[in-house]
Write an enzyme that holds these catalytic residues in place. Sequence first.
Site, PDB file in Angstrom:
ATOM      1  N   TYR A 136       2.999 -25.404 -54.858  1.00 21.05           N
ATOM      2  CA  TYR A 136       2.980 -25.289 -53.403  1.00 21.05           C
ATOM      3  C   TYR A 136       2.864 -23.836 -52.950  1.00 21.05           C
ATOM      4  O   TYR A 136       2.316 -23.556 -51.884  1.00 21.05           O
ATOM      5  CB  TYR A 136       4.249 -25.913 -52.805  1.00 21.05           C
ATOM      6  N   LYS A 186       8.013 -31.738 -67.481  1.00 20.16           N
ATOM      7  CA  LYS A 186       6.898 -32.199 -68.310  1.00 20.16           C
ATOM      8  C   LYS A 186       6.704 -31.185 -69.437  1.00 20.16           C
ATOM      9  O   LYS A 186       5.612 -30.643 -69.666  1.00 20.16           O
ATOM     10  CB  LYS A 186       5.637 -32.349 -67.447  1.00 20.16           C
ATOM     11  N   ASP A 218       6.881 -38.630 -65.998  1.00 20.15           N
ATOM     12  CA  ASP A 218       6.253 -39.948 -66.000  1.00 20.15           C
ATOM     13  C   ASP A 218       7.260 -41.031 -66.370  1.00 20.15           C
ATOM     14  O   ASP A 218       7.274 -42.116 -65.787  1.00 20.15           O
ATOM     15  CB  ASP A 218       5.024 -39.982 -66.910  1.00 20.15           C
ATOM     16  N   ASP A 242       8.876 -33.959 -54.937  1.00 19.87           N
ATOM     17  CA  ASP A 242       8.187 -34.526 -53.782  1.00 19.87           C
ATOM     18  C   ASP A 242       7.794 -35.971 -54.071  1.00 19.87           C
ATOM     19  O   ASP A 242       8.008 -36.875 -53.252  1.00 19.87           O
ATOM     20  CB  ASP A 242       6.953 -33.676 -53.477  1.00 19.87           C
ATOM     21  N   ASP A 246       9.933 -39.749 -52.759  1.00 20.51           N
ATOM     22  CA  ASP A 246       9.237 -40.780 -51.991  1.00 20.51           C
ATOM     23  C   ASP A 246       9.302 -42.125 -52.703  1.00 20.51           C
ATOM     24  O   ASP A 246       9.443 -43.174 -52.069  1.00 20.51           O
ATOM     25  CB  ASP A 246       7.781 -40.378 -51.757  1.00 20.51           C
TER      26      ASP A 246
END
Length: 347
Positions: A136, A186, A218, A242, A246
């Site tokens: 970001y 990750k 994942d 993020d 959600d």
Amino acid sequence: MLIALLPGDGIGPEVITQARAVLEAVCGDRLTFEEALVGGAAYKAKGHPLPPETLDLAKRADAILFGAVGDPDCDKLERRFRPEQAILGLRKELTLFANLRPAKLFPELADASALRPEVAARIDLVIIRELNGDVYFGEKGMRTTADGRREGYDIMSYNEDEVARIARVGFETARARGRKLCSVDKANVLETSQLWRDVVIEVSADYPDVALSHMYVDNAAMQLVRDPGQFDVIVTGNLFGDILSDQASMCVGSIGMLPSASLDANQKGLYEPIHGSAPDIAGQGKANPLATILSAAMMLRYSLGMAAEADRIEAAVAKALASGARSADLGGTVTTSQMGAAVLTAL
């Protein structure tokens, strides 16, 4: 105490109105409010999504209650003028590095969850997302390759101090809850994540009373659906946080139910629902204000030292839901203002 109200775009003004009414009912004259433009509304009126006067108010205020930003009319603007740059700018200017997103199922909403009721009933977790780094804020741009093809790039990076800072928030939060912290990364693919994992392990030496585990992002996404009850506190980077937060919202029934807090090192914070501006339903009275009302409760608890008042608001939301109040996202027909009124009645 001064509260900066930044309603923003779309359904933002509608949900902020309901949250303010609840705050006024609970806190009386202990809070004062100032409102300012932000996002697409600010760009249209002032030529910038985060005007100087809005930033000044945010800096002066004891806490910030934020609605939502996003306006289809602004989608083709230069990136620095798009509404979303307002929230990124506030995070950067105010050093709001720690995003706390609790996800807990209200028993009354078990039938609204995308999961089986017996699985959903076990959800009670907090996702802590780092806000000031990752793709970001990394270098980004468009370029042309040697063979003349267009190529976009976004650089993901963290330094060890940024990781250690958010890791400590994770450990402290876990220490106050169930003493379990899962760090999501990750590391099998990304060097950024390898550093993340190494630093989190180093910080864990100061928290021997907290059980630390690691999970690839994942797998974490799968486990949030398979067995969300296994998680107490999750700490992760900006991008992964993020996405996972959600996902967690649908596990508890609706994205319209999840509040969030973005905090600096001194607990000053910006509080907002995690849903977007939803321009397709703006002005129709269909928005669910509960995430914003619950964000206001978090504001009282974390930044203003009013835990008892925060408890009252959260209990009133539960009571309103128990009475049968359901907005459209929860399968009901109650309007935005009616949902707010149900919470006021429950108070």
